[in-house]
Design a protein around this motif. Structure first.
Motif, PDB file in Angstrom:
ATOM      1  N   ARG A 183       0.843  -1.190   0.000  1.00 52.50           N
ATOM      2  CA  ARG A 183       0.000   0.000   0.000  1.00 52.50           C
ATOM      3  C   ARG A 183       0.878   1.240   0.000  1.00 52.50           C
ATOM      4  O   ARG A 183       1.749   1.398   0.857  1.00 52.50           O
ATOM      5  CB  ARG A 183      -0.914   0.009   1.229  1.00 52.50           C
ATOM      6  CG  ARG A 183      -1.826   1.224   1.241  1.00 52.50           C
ATOM      7  CD  ARG A 183      -2.788   1.238   2.396  1.00 52.50           C
ATOM      8  NE  ARG A 183      -2.108   1.024   3.651  1.00 52.50           N
ATOM      9  CZ  ARG A 183      -2.588   0.284   4.636  1.00 52.50           C
ATOM     10  NH1 ARG A 183      -3.728  -0.320   4.528  1.00 52.50           N
ATOM     11  NH2 ARG A 183      -1.921   0.137   5.751  1.00 52.50           N
ATOM     12  N   SER A 186      -9.514  -1.304  -4.116  1.00 53.81           N
ATOM     13  CA  SER A 186     -10.000  -1.589  -5.472  1.00 53.81           C
ATOM     14  C   SER A 186      -9.331  -0.715  -6.530  1.00 53.81           C
ATOM     15  O   SER A 186      -9.108  -1.156  -7.654  1.00 53.81           O
ATOM     16  CB  SER A 186     -11.517  -1.412  -5.547  1.00 53.81           C
ATOM     17  OG  SER A 186     -11.861  -0.080  -5.216  1.00 53.81           O
ATOM     18  N   SER A 187      -8.992   0.520  -6.161  1.00 52.61           N
ATOM     19  CA  SER A 187      -8.321   1.416  -7.110  1.00 52.61           C
ATOM     20  C   SER A 187      -6.867   1.675  -6.732  1.00 52.61           C
ATOM     21  O   SER A 187      -6.180   2.425  -7.412  1.00 52.61           O
ATOM     22  CB  SER A 187      -9.074   2.746  -7.193  1.00 52.61           C
ATOM     23  OG  SER A 187      -9.054   3.396  -5.927  1.00 52.61           O
ATOM     24  N   LYS A 243     -14.922  15.442  -4.052  1.00 52.48           N
ATOM     25  CA  LYS A 243     -15.350  14.401  -4.985  1.00 52.48           C
ATOM     26  C   LYS A 243     -15.723  14.987  -6.339  1.00 52.48           C
ATOM     27  O   LYS A 243     -15.653  14.306  -7.351  1.00 52.48           O
ATOM     28  CB  LYS A 243     -16.505  13.596  -4.407  1.00 52.48           C
ATOM     29  CG  LYS A 243     -16.062  12.682  -3.287  1.00 52.48           C
ATOM     30  CD  LYS A 243     -17.207  11.869  -2.752  1.00 52.48           C
ATOM     31  CE  LYS A 243     -16.703  10.959  -1.636  1.00 52.48           C
ATOM     32  NZ  LYS A 243     -17.787  10.137  -1.099  1.00 52.48           N
ATOM     33  N   CYS A 295      -8.810   7.899   3.115  1.00 50.25           N
ATOM     34  CA  CYS A 295      -9.038   6.463   3.247  1.00 50.25           C
ATOM     35  C   CYS A 295      -8.431   5.761   2.043  1.00 50.25           C
ATOM     36  O   CYS A 295      -8.518   6.257   0.921  1.00 50.25           O
ATOM     37  CB  CYS A 295     -10.532   6.159   3.293  1.00 50.25           C
ATOM     38  SG  CYS A 295     -11.372   6.944   4.666  1.00 50.25           S
ATOM     39  N   TYR A 296      -7.838   4.607   2.288  1.00 48.52           N
ATOM     40  CA  TYR A 296      -7.242   3.827   1.209  1.00 48.52           C
ATOM     41  C   TYR A 296      -8.309   2.952   0.568  1.00 48.52           C
ATOM     42  O   TYR A 296      -9.064   2.269   1.249  1.00 48.52           O
ATOM     43  CB  TYR A 296      -6.097   2.960   1.728  1.00 48.52           C
ATOM     44  CG  TYR A 296      -5.397   2.203   0.627  1.00 48.52           C
ATOM     45  CD1 TYR A 296      -4.580   2.877  -0.263  1.00 48.52           C
ATOM     46  CD2 TYR A 296      -5.563   0.841   0.474  1.00 48.52           C
ATOM     47  CE1 TYR A 296      -3.927   2.200  -1.289  1.00 48.52           C
ATOM     48  CE2 TYR A 296      -4.922   0.153  -0.539  1.00 48.52           C
ATOM     49  CZ  TYR A 296      -4.104   0.841  -1.420  1.00 48.52           C
ATOM     50  OH  TYR A 296      -3.477   0.167  -2.433  1.00 48.52           O
ATOM     51  N   ARG A 297      -8.389   3.010  -0.753  1.00 52.12           N
ATOM     52  CA  ARG A 297      -9.335   2.200  -1.536  1.00 52.12           C
ATOM     53  C   ARG A 297      -8.551   1.105  -2.256  1.00 52.12           C
ATOM     54  O   ARG A 297      -7.916   1.363  -3.272  1.00 52.12           O
ATOM     55  CB  ARG A 297     -10.070   3.059  -2.575  1.00 52.12           C
ATOM     56  CG  ARG A 297     -10.823   4.220  -1.998  1.00 52.12           C
ATOM     57  CD  ARG A 297     -12.062   3.740  -1.304  1.00 52.12           C
ATOM     58  NE  ARG A 297     -12.803   4.899  -0.805  1.00 52.12           N
ATOM     59  CZ  ARG A 297     -13.540   4.872   0.260  1.00 52.12           C
ATOM     60  NH1 ARG A 297     -13.659   3.764   0.947  1.00 52.12           N
ATOM     61  NH2 ARG A 297     -14.179   5.937   0.656  1.00 52.12           N
ATOM     62  N   SER A 356      -5.705   3.490  -4.401  1.00 51.10           N
ATOM     63  CA  SER A 356      -5.505   4.931  -4.253  1.00 51.10           C
ATOM     64  C   SER A 356      -6.082   5.428  -2.929  1.00 51.10           C
ATOM     65  O   SER A 356      -6.861   4.735  -2.273  1.00 51.10           O
ATOM     66  CB  SER A 356      -6.174   5.673  -5.413  1.00 51.10           C
ATOM     67  OG  SER A 356      -7.576   5.477  -5.361  1.00 51.10           O
ATOM     68  N   TRP A 357      -5.668   6.629  -2.567  1.00 53.62           N
ATOM     69  CA  TRP A 357      -6.162   7.291  -1.367  1.00 53.62           C
ATOM     70  C   TRP A 357      -7.214   8.308  -1.780  1.00 53.62           C
ATOM     71  O   TRP A 357      -7.057   8.987  -2.786  1.00 53.62           O
ATOM     72  CB  TRP A 357      -5.021   7.996  -0.638  1.00 53.62           C
ATOM     73  CG  TRP A 357      -4.053   7.049  -0.012  1.00 53.62           C
ATOM     74  CD1 TRP A 357      -2.953   6.500  -0.585  1.00 53.62           C
ATOM     75  CD2 TRP A 357      -4.122   6.520   1.310  1.00 53.62           C
ATOM     76  NE1 TRP A 357      -2.325   5.667   0.295  1.00 53.62           N
ATOM     77  CE2 TRP A 357      -3.016   5.664   1.472  1.00 53.62           C
ATOM     78  CE3 TRP A 357      -5.011   6.694   2.371  1.00 53.62           C
ATOM     79  CZ2 TRP A 357      -2.784   4.982   2.656  1.00 53.62           C
ATOM     80  CZ3 TRP A 357      -4.757   6.014   3.552  1.00 53.62           C
ATOM     81  CH2 TRP A 357      -3.659   5.166   3.689  1.00 53.62           C
ATOM     82  N   GLU A 358      -8.283   8.429  -0.981  1.00 53.02           N
ATOM     83  CA  GLU A 358      -9.376   9.344  -1.272  1.00 53.02           C
ATOM     84  C   GLU A 358      -9.718  10.122  -0.009  1.00 53.02           C
ATOM     85  O   GLU A 358      -9.753   9.557   1.083  1.00 53.02           O
ATOM     86  CB  GLU A 358     -10.582   8.523  -1.729  1.00 53.02           C
ATOM     87  CG  GLU A 358     -11.811   9.319  -2.030  1.00 53.02           C
ATOM     88  CD  GLU A 358     -12.956   8.429  -2.453  1.00 53.02           C
ATOM     89  OE1 GLU A 358     -14.023   8.496  -1.813  1.00 53.02           O
ATOM     90  OE2 GLU A 358     -12.783   7.655  -3.409  1.00 53.02           O
ATOM     91  N   CYS A 365     -11.841  11.377   2.757  1.00 53.40           N
ATOM     92  CA  CYS A 365     -13.104  10.868   3.303  1.00 53.40           C
ATOM     93  C   CYS A 365     -13.684  11.799   4.354  1.00 53.40           C
ATOM     94  O   CYS A 365     -14.850  11.654   4.719  1.00 53.40           O
ATOM     95  CB  CYS A 365     -12.932   9.453   3.845  1.00 53.40           C
ATOM     96  SG  CYS A 365     -11.694   9.278   5.123  1.00 53.40           S
TER      97      CYS A 365
END
Length: 158
Positions: free
Chosen positions: A9, A29-30, A120, A25-27, A32-34, A36
């Protein structure tokens, strides 16, 4: 999370714009970090992290988060080992600028929802007049309306 997943990660990137409290937050599935949660004060972000951690773990997921905030006018990454697990418990204020009343906490939540919606929608580097506009919305709208506006912003990005 296994040791292999932990080492693969990537570290969360430093948020853009002026220093404020931002949780990422770490995703998986992608990969990546987003963003949140974000707010002017730490308490609303920590509260949101506690709620998110509870929900994700209740669903059997792993909650990976990074907390960034201001320190001496610059960005700094903070330890969230206890923030995500104990944020719903009463906490001592971490500074004189911490919100202390229910009204201030609810304003912080509404601001956090709007800022997440703007993020977003791809709007990260806000000008001072943008922050002023967000503050006006926070002061005048109830939480349900703020959430609807955030949903519109998110839908506009899709």
């Amino acid at each position: 999370m296994s040791a292999v997943e932990t080492t693969t990660r990537p570290a969360s990137p430093q948020p853009t714009g002026a220093p404020r409290w931002v949780a990422q937050c770490y995703r998986p599935s992608s990969a990546s970090w987003e963003v949140c949660a974000e707010a002017a004060h730490r308490a609303p972000v920590q509260y949101a992290l506690g709620e998110m951690a509870h929900t994700v773990r209740a669903r059997g997921g792993d909650f990976a988060v990074s907390l960034w905030g201001p320190k001496d006018g610059a960005w700094q990454r903070f330890d969230v080992s206890t923030a995500a697990t104990n944020a719903t418990a009463p906490q001592a204020p971490s500074g004189p600028e911490e919100p202390r009343t229910l009204t201030e906490r609810m304003s912080g939540r509404r601001q956090q929802v709007l800022m997440a919606g703007l993020s977003k929608a791809g709007l990260y580097d806000l000008a001072p007049e943008d922050h002023a506009a967000v503050q006006v919305l926070v002061e005048r709208l109830d939480e349900t309306t703020v959430r609807r506006v955030a949903q519109w912003l998110t839908a506009g990005r899709a």
